[in-house]
Design an enzyme around this catalytic site. Structure first.
Site, PDB file in Angstrom:
ATOM      1  N   GLU A  15       0.812  -1.217   0.000  1.00 24.97           N
ATOM      2  CA  GLU A  15       0.000   0.000   0.000  1.00 24.97           C
ATOM      3  C   GLU A  15       0.844   1.266   0.000  1.00 24.97           C
ATOM      4  OE1 GLU A  15      -0.695  -2.654   1.791  1.00 24.97           O
ATOM      5  OE2 GLU A  15      -2.635  -3.238   0.976  1.00 24.97           O
TER       6      GLU A  15
ATOM      7  N   HIS B 129     -11.080  -5.215   9.414  1.00 26.32           N
ATOM      8  CA  HIS B 129     -11.513  -5.000   8.032  1.00 26.32           C
ATOM      9  C   HIS B 129     -12.862  -4.290   7.945  1.00 26.32           C
ATOM     10  CE1 HIS B 129      -8.301  -7.775   7.135  1.00 26.32           C
ATOM     11  NE2 HIS B 129      -8.483  -7.599   5.853  1.00 26.32           N
TER      12      HIS B 129
END
Lengths: 375, 330
Positions: B60, B129
């Site tokens: 990322e 998440h």
């Protein structure tokens, strides 16, 4: 020409060197420079040292903020920057005074940056260099993105990125090199291994015997170069840049060098390394061997050296005068450069700030603000 | 007008902007061959090729960092983070670089980049998440934060974001991807940033909600109208930064009451900022204390009933509206 990346594969443990510390040139890979080019390198190294020392003096006099001196690392910077072409881009870290100036960045920009004036980071048109990057190891990510842009536009531009040994312990470094390897971006990564990340020696950054060998894991060439040797630095950088330009992907160069000064003006290196160690490296620093070589070949003499030094001193003094006359940014500038258009909340905050500043001025200076300081 | 899903509206926005401007490209994890974990980028690879629709390594920090570098070099990247939870791995690039380079370069280096990511609870994806992180981004100077609740808003706002010169955090909601809505066909359909949308007009109470909570509030509003004759005005700011405080203030001046509904946890959330701003501007128009309906200050649990209990439900909104109308404290 034999492929130096095979010959000096990092796992051989060899270091690529052309001009040794005694000023002796090893002909095999030696580049062919004209006398004028050689004198030009000499000028740059002297100019860099004069500018570097002046910055330290300015900091001590309270005329500059923190400064990160480059002394001792000019070899790789002059070698690599000279191997770049005008269209190539440089992503510096914060110690790349010499490389940046060779790439066309006025010394004024560097001084303004360290004086805390954002004008320093406004790069003149046509100078392909990104602003000084102080966070450790974060800009190789930008360099691979810029290289991707070059590849996407088929521009044949190579992106060269400088950083230090400390940066190689950051996760960003790994992600950037991994990305570069996967996408074969036209990057040259130049790690100036100056042995210390502030006070921490390289042995505490990695148990890898070399940094260059990390490139193998990312799937591209790495080479260990004597970073105090302008010639080897140039030849390795040139080979890497040419390869990148012709679509051969990235290269990692570990330039072995030594920071002779402090990390920045905010630390004292005597607390973390010995004088003996520094003296050992002082014998190997870039100017000593290069000057010895030039004098032995009668390319320069005392008269030339004196002239170069006085020219450098004059140019640096002129730059100081110039930058000290540049007005610093105002609160309006800070707010203006937040977004392409100033949003309502910032307009309100700026109005409040200006109102409170004018009140403070009133309190501090009373009538003098409105009517001028009396003679 | 065409009926389409939120995800399809987003995909069309990508495709139209990539056709319009060849500096626009997309990169992220699983976005090319697979078409994106939520199918937003499906079909883009076939039309635009692997150089403009890029499957990256699972990294990322470099997805965002390379996006910044490409933007510095003149491209207009859209980077997708598979979920906003993974933005935490790229936070240094987002906060320390994307948000600051324009300022630090004295206005020389704009970062025209869109970072897209879905967030939200409701799919039993567990504590790591299912987060809502908009408050972190809204709090960072230099970022714009866009958070559409409908297919039309998603398309119009994404197109505007791609054309905008500033770094934008574009927050989608996982539960909304399948939701259908009418979307204008116009290739140049854009929605300006910083303009709220009154999703429902009413007179008794103003509710400010965004993203998925817009739909929770709409449900509550119908119920309140039907069962109690209470008229709710729903303001969807659509962008949290810039924030259209004027539309909210006007609505509060009309209704005299404000409830803020957010899925994100309560403490230092966006709702707190809205409440403070309205307090500064419209205190004397208020007939009751401002109320917040927000997620609890806990991680989102995995178990279904616990997950539901951690985030606002329709009934929570209904109760809050009844309380504020009765003049009762929370």
């Amino acid at each position: 020409m034999p492929n130096i990346f095979d010959e000096y594969h990092p796992l051989t443990g060899k270091i690529f060197r052309i001009l040794d510390e005694n000023g002796v040139l090893h002909e095999e890979h030696a580049p062919k420079f004209s006398l004028e080019e050689l004198r030009g390198f000499y000028r740059w190294i002297i100019f860099s040292r004069v500018a570097d020392q002046k910055a330290l003096n300015l900091q001590r006099q309270g005329r500059m903020g923190t400064y990160a001196p480059v002394l001792g690392q000019e070899g790789i910077q002059i070698g690599a920057a000279s191997a770049m072409q005008p269209q190539d881009w440089l992503f510096p870290s914060y110690r790349e005074l010499a490389a940046s100036m060779i790439r066309g960045l006025p010394l004024a920009n560097i001084y303004l940056y360290w004086m805390g004036n954002e004008e320093g980071s406004r790069i003149p048109e046509g100078v392909n260099i990104f602003p000084i990057s102080v966070p450790v190891g974060t800009h190789p990510l930008h360099a691979v993105g810029a290289a991707w842009a070059s590849k996407l536009r088929r521009e044949k531009i190579v992106v060269v990125c400088f950083f230090g040994d400390g940066a190689t312990s950051e996760g960003d470094f790994h992600e950037a090199l991994n990305f570069a390897g996967v996408f074969k971006t036209p990057n040259v990564f130049i790690c100036q291994n100056n042995q210390y990340a502030i006070s921490v020696p390289f042995s505490r950054q990695s148990s890898s015997p070399t940094i260059a060998q990390k490139a193998i894991a990312y799937g591209f060439d790495g080479i260990r170069v004597d970073g105090n040797d302008i010639f080897a630095s140039y030849v390795a950088s040139k080979a890497a840049i040419d390869k990148a330009r012709s679509g051969g992907g990235p290269t990692f160069i570990e330039a072995v060098t030594f920071r002779l000064g402090a990390h920045t003006t905010a630390d004292d290196p005597r607390r973390y390394r010995t004088d003996a160690e520094v003296e050992e490296w002082r014998k190997r620093e870039p100017l000593v061997r290069f000057e010895k070589y030039l004098r032995e070949k009668r390319i320069i003499d005392d008269g030339f050296a004196a002239q170069v030094k006085s020219e450098a001193e004059r140019a640096v003094e002129e730059t100081v005068t110039q930058v000290e006359a540049v007005p610093s940014h105002t609160p309006n500038d800070v707010f203006a450069y937040m977004f392409s258009e100033m949003p309502q909340n910032l307009k309100e905050q700026l109005a409040l700030l200006n109102e409170s500043l004018s009140v403070k001025r009133e309190i501090l200076f009373g009538d003098t603000m409105r009517h001028g300081v009396p003679e | 007008m065409a009926q389409m899903r939120y995800r399809e509206a987003l995909r069309d926005a990508h495709a139209e902007e990539m056709r319009r401007d060849n500096r626009v490209f997309v990169m992220g994890e699983d976005i090319a061959v697979w078409g994106g974990s939520f199918r937003v980028t499906e079909g883009l690879l076939a039309e635009f090729g692997a150089e403009r629709v890029i499957d990256t390594p699972i990294s990322e920090e470099v997805i965002v960092g390379a996006g910044i570098g490409a933007a510095m070099a003149g491209l207009r990247p859209i980077v997708e983070l598979m979920t906003i939870n993974f933005s935490l791995l790229a936070m240094d690039q987002i906060i320390n670089h994307a948000a600051k380079l324009y300022y630090m370069s004295g206005g020389q280096l704009p970062i025209p980049m869109v970072i897209r990511a879905p967030q939200g609870a409701g799919q039993q994806l567990g504590a790591q998440h299912s987060q809502n992180l908009e408050a972190h981004f809204v709090h960072t100077p230099g970022l714009k934060v866009v958070i559409p609740s409908t297919a039309a808003d998603a398309k119009g706002l994404l197109k505007t974001s791609v054309r905008d010169d500033d770094p934008i955090i574009f927050i989608e909601h996982e539960i909304l991807y399948g939701m259908k809505g009418d979307v204008p066909d116009d290739n140049d359909f854009t929605i300006p940033l910083g303009v709220a949308d009154v999703k429902r007009e009413g007179s008794d109470v103003t509710i400010v909600a965004y993203s998925r909570m817009v739909h929770t509030v709409l449900e509550a509003a119908s119920q309140l109208e039907k069962e109690d004759g209470i008229s709710v005005e729903l303001v969807d700011p659509r962008t949290l930064k810039p924030f259209d405080i004027d539309t909210v203030t006007k609505s509060v001046e009309k209704t005299g009451r404000l409830v803020i509904v957010e899925e994100d946890c309560r403490t230092c959330g966006v709702g707190a900022e809205i409440a403070a701003s309205v307090g500064e501007r419209a205190f004397y128009s208020l007939d009751a204390p401002i109320l917040r309906v927000a997620g609890a200050d806990v991680p989102i649990p995995y178990s279904r009933h616990l997950e539901q209990s951690a985030i606002p439900q329709t009934q929570d909104v209904v109760h809050a509206v009844k309380r504020i109308l009765a003049g009762k404290a929370p």
